[in-house]
Motif scaffolding. Structure first.
Motif, short mmCIF file in Angstrom:
data_model
loop_
_atom_site.label_atom_id
_atom_site.label_comp_id
_atom_site.label_asym_id
_atom_site.label_seq_id
_atom_site.Cartn_x
_atom_site.Cartn_y
_atom_site.Cartn_z
N PHE A 41 0.83 -1.21 0.00
CA PHE A 41 0.00 0.00 0.00
C PHE A 41 0.87 1.26 0.00
O PHE A 41 0.66 2.17 -0.81
CB PHE A 41 -0.93 0.00 1.21
N LEU A 42 1.84 1.31 0.91
CA LEU A 42 2.70 2.50 0.98
C LEU A 42 3.52 2.67 -0.28
O LEU A 42 3.69 3.80 -0.78
CB LEU A 42 3.63 2.39 2.20
N SER A 43 4.03 1.58 -0.83
CA SER A 43 4.86 1.67 -2.03
C SER A 43 4.07 2.14 -3.24
O SER A 43 4.63 2.72 -4.17
CB SER A 43 5.49 0.31 -2.34
N ALA A 44 2.76 1.90 -3.24
CA ALA A 44 1.92 2.33 -4.36
C ALA A 44 1.88 3.85 -4.48
O ALA A 44 1.73 4.40 -5.57
CB ALA A 44 0.51 1.78 -4.21
N PHE A 45 2.04 4.56 -3.35
CA PHE A 45 1.97 6.02 -3.35
C PHE A 45 3.38 6.60 -3.18
O PHE A 45 3.65 7.40 -2.27
CB PHE A 45 1.04 6.50 -2.23
N HIS A 46 4.28 6.17 -4.05
CA HIS A 46 5.71 6.48 -3.93
C HIS A 46 6.03 7.97 -3.98
O HIS A 46 7.02 8.40 -3.40
CB HIS A 46 6.49 5.75 -5.03
N SER A 47 5.21 8.75 -4.67
CA SER A 47 5.49 10.18 -4.74
C SER A 47 5.39 10.84 -3.36
O SER A 47 6.02 11.87 -3.11
CB SER A 47 4.51 10.87 -5.70
N VAL A 48 4.64 10.23 -2.47
CA VAL A 48 4.47 10.75 -1.10
C VAL A 48 5.33 9.98 -0.11
O VAL A 48 5.93 10.58 0.79
CB VAL A 48 2.98 10.66 -0.67
N THR A 49 5.43 8.67 -0.28
CA THR A 49 6.06 7.82 0.75
C THR A 49 7.55 7.60 0.56
O THR A 49 8.21 7.13 1.48
CB THR A 49 5.36 6.44 0.79
N PHE A 50 8.11 7.94 -0.61
CA PHE A 50 9.54 7.70 -0.85
C PHE A 50 10.46 8.84 -0.40
O PHE A 50 11.56 8.58 0.07
CB PHE A 50 9.78 7.39 -2.32
N PRO A 51 10.09 10.11 -0.55
CA PRO A 51 10.99 11.20 -0.14
C PRO A 51 11.26 11.18 1.36
O PRO A 51 10.39 10.81 2.16
CB PRO A 51 10.21 12.46 -0.53
N MET A 147 -3.84 -6.52 -4.07
CA MET A 147 -3.65 -5.11 -4.43
C MET A 147 -2.71 -4.93 -5.63
O MET A 147 -3.12 -4.34 -6.64
CB MET A 147 -3.14 -4.32 -3.23
N PRO A 148 -1.44 -5.39 -5.58
CA PRO A 148 -0.58 -5.17 -6.75
C PRO A 148 -1.07 -5.87 -8.01
O PRO A 148 -0.95 -5.31 -9.11
CB PRO A 148 0.79 -5.72 -6.30
N VAL A 149 -1.65 -7.07 -7.86
CA VAL A 149 -2.15 -7.78 -9.04
C VAL A 149 -3.33 -7.04 -9.67
O VAL A 149 -3.40 -6.86 -10.89
CB VAL A 149 -2.55 -9.23 -8.67
N ALA A 150 -4.26 -6.58 -8.82
CA ALA A 150 -5.41 -5.83 -9.32
C ALA A 150 -4.98 -4.51 -9.97
O ALA A 150 -5.50 -4.12 -11.02
CB ALA A 150 -6.40 -5.55 -8.18
#
Length: 428
Positions: A41-51, A147-150
């Motif tokens: 879930f967190l990795s899906a929103f990388h623009s927010v969760t990666f910085p 989640m990732p498959v869908a």
């Protein structure tokens, strides 16, 4: 637009995750299911969760630290002292020695956080296997992968495509950040489906081959190559269970021929993506040289991987005896090289020296031998060849550098350490 799609899918899958946790029967399975979902879930929103957010740690990293802390609290302390974990601790000791010798303390913290996450996932999965067996544990562990498959399926349907960093070819990765990490999610999904005994879940074969197709759609070459041993052993196991012994050999030959034709067709149609591999293999003796001897054309071979390996190996060779013995320290490549090594073994040799490299290789030899000797022979073959595929993948990228890769490694090692027999298992 697709960010909203990711949020909706994430919330829907969270409902199924909570449902699985409530009916799981033991806290270790519940922990595994939630941990995997949170990472995806967190990795899906990388623009927010990666910085970076706090003290250089991103939301993603803080999530991993939080999961590790929960794992440490719920896992009995005694299980961190399992004798089967000794080779892992020996390797981590060499990482610490390398860090202390080179004063690479920031890199040490980052590496230890990742491996602490790995240990909590591995031990929790081990305990879940011992309490509930392979079938129930693996079935529930599959739930977060909805989640990732869908999202990948929706990315295909909605045209959400990413240009591959290597050659700008199309990669469908469900809005995630990078093909490598996303491919590891799919590899784990396929592996979990494959290790289940036949007919333990509905549409098992269809799910397996759907996962394979999705790995091809993710378009990450090393993942495609790594999953080949898993495909082969899955097909062989299926034939052995369905056919009488006298028909197995001719059907295996026939099936193998069909598989070769299919793969040949794929690699022919994707020749531009895979031709560098044949160029590298056929010219390996000419490519073993210092980086400053590489021509501009040679630098592009295998998406510049060969040239990158040469840079690391040459820098390592210029160190003195002690530097080569202990390495340059964890994450010491940062600020020295523009890119990570794209090869776990090359990177570990550079970072942890001969000492760490030998311990890491020894660790994997031990677990490969243990996988081959597992009592459940069907499971043994599946786990052994899955691990072989994973280790092959480490030759051309660094899945162990990412949490997604460590999850695969943790599940495989926990299956080996648990060494389950057929039937229901209990902690001994």
């Amino acid at each position: 637009m697709f960010e909203l799609v990711k949020l909706i899918v994430g919330l829907i899958t969270f409902f199924y995750v909570v449902k699985s946790m409530k009916t799981s029967g033991n806290k270790y399975i519940a922990f595994i299911v939630f941990s995997l979902w949170l990472r995806f879930f967190l990795s899906a929103f990388h623009s927010v969760t990666f910085p970076p957010l706090i003290a250089g740690f991103s939301i993603n990293a803080l999530g991993s630290i939080g999961i590790t802390a929960i794992g440490v609290m719920i896992i009995p302390t005694a299980f961190f002292g399992l004798k089967k974990l000794i080779p892992i601790y020996v390797f981590l000791a060499t990482v610490i020695i390398s860090a202390l010798y080179n004063a690479e303390y920031v890199g040490l913290i980052k590496v230890l956080v990742k491996w602490a996450y790995f240990l909590t996932i591995a031990i929790a999965f081990f305990l879940a296997l011992k309490l509930n067996g392979v079938v129930d544990t693996s079935k529930r562990a599959l739930v977060p992968f909805i989640m990732p498959v869908a999202l990948q399926l929706l990315s295909v349907l909605l045209g959400e495509v990413k240009a591959s960093e290597a050659d700008n070819s199309a990669s469908y990765i469900g809005g995630y950040n990078h093909e490598a990490a996303f491919s590891m999610m799919l590899v784990t999904f396929v592996m979990l489906v494959a290790i289940l005994p036949k007919k333990t879940i509905a549409w098992q074969t269809s799910l397996f081959f759907t996962g394979i197709v999705f790995i091809f759609l993710a378009n990450y070459r090393t993942a495609v190559i790594a999953v080949l041993p898993v495909i082969i052993i899955f097909l062989l196991s299926a034939m052995q269970q369905k056919l009488e012994r006298r028909f197995q050999l001719p059907m295996m030959v026939f099936g193998g021929a069909i598989l070769v034709v299919i793969l040949s067709f794929f690699f022919t149609t994707q020749q531009e993506r895979f031709q560098d591999i044949s160029v590298f293999v056929s010219n390996i003796d000419e490519l073993i040289k210092a980086p400053f001897y590489y021509s501009e054309l040679e630098k592009d071979i295998f998406s510049a991987r060969v040239y990158i390996w040469s840079e690391y190996l040459y820098a390592f060779s210029t160190g003195d005896f002690w530097q080569q013995l202990f390495g340059n320290g964890p994450d010491s490549w940062i600020g020295i090289f523009p890119k990570y090594a794209h090869n776990t073994y090359v990177s570990y040799l550079y970072e942890f020296g001969y000492l760490g490299f030998v311990c890491f290789i020894s660790l994997n030899i031990i677990v490969l031998v243990s996988a081959w000797k597992m009592e459940d022979k069907q499971l043994s073959k599946k786990v052994f060849f899955s691990l072989v595929g994973f280790l092959i993948m480490n030759l051309a990228t660094m899945p162990i550098w990412a949490i997604e890769g460590l999850i695969v490694y943790a599940i495989l090692l926990s299956l080996i350490f648990a060494d389950l027999k057929s039937g229901k298992e209990h902690l001994q």
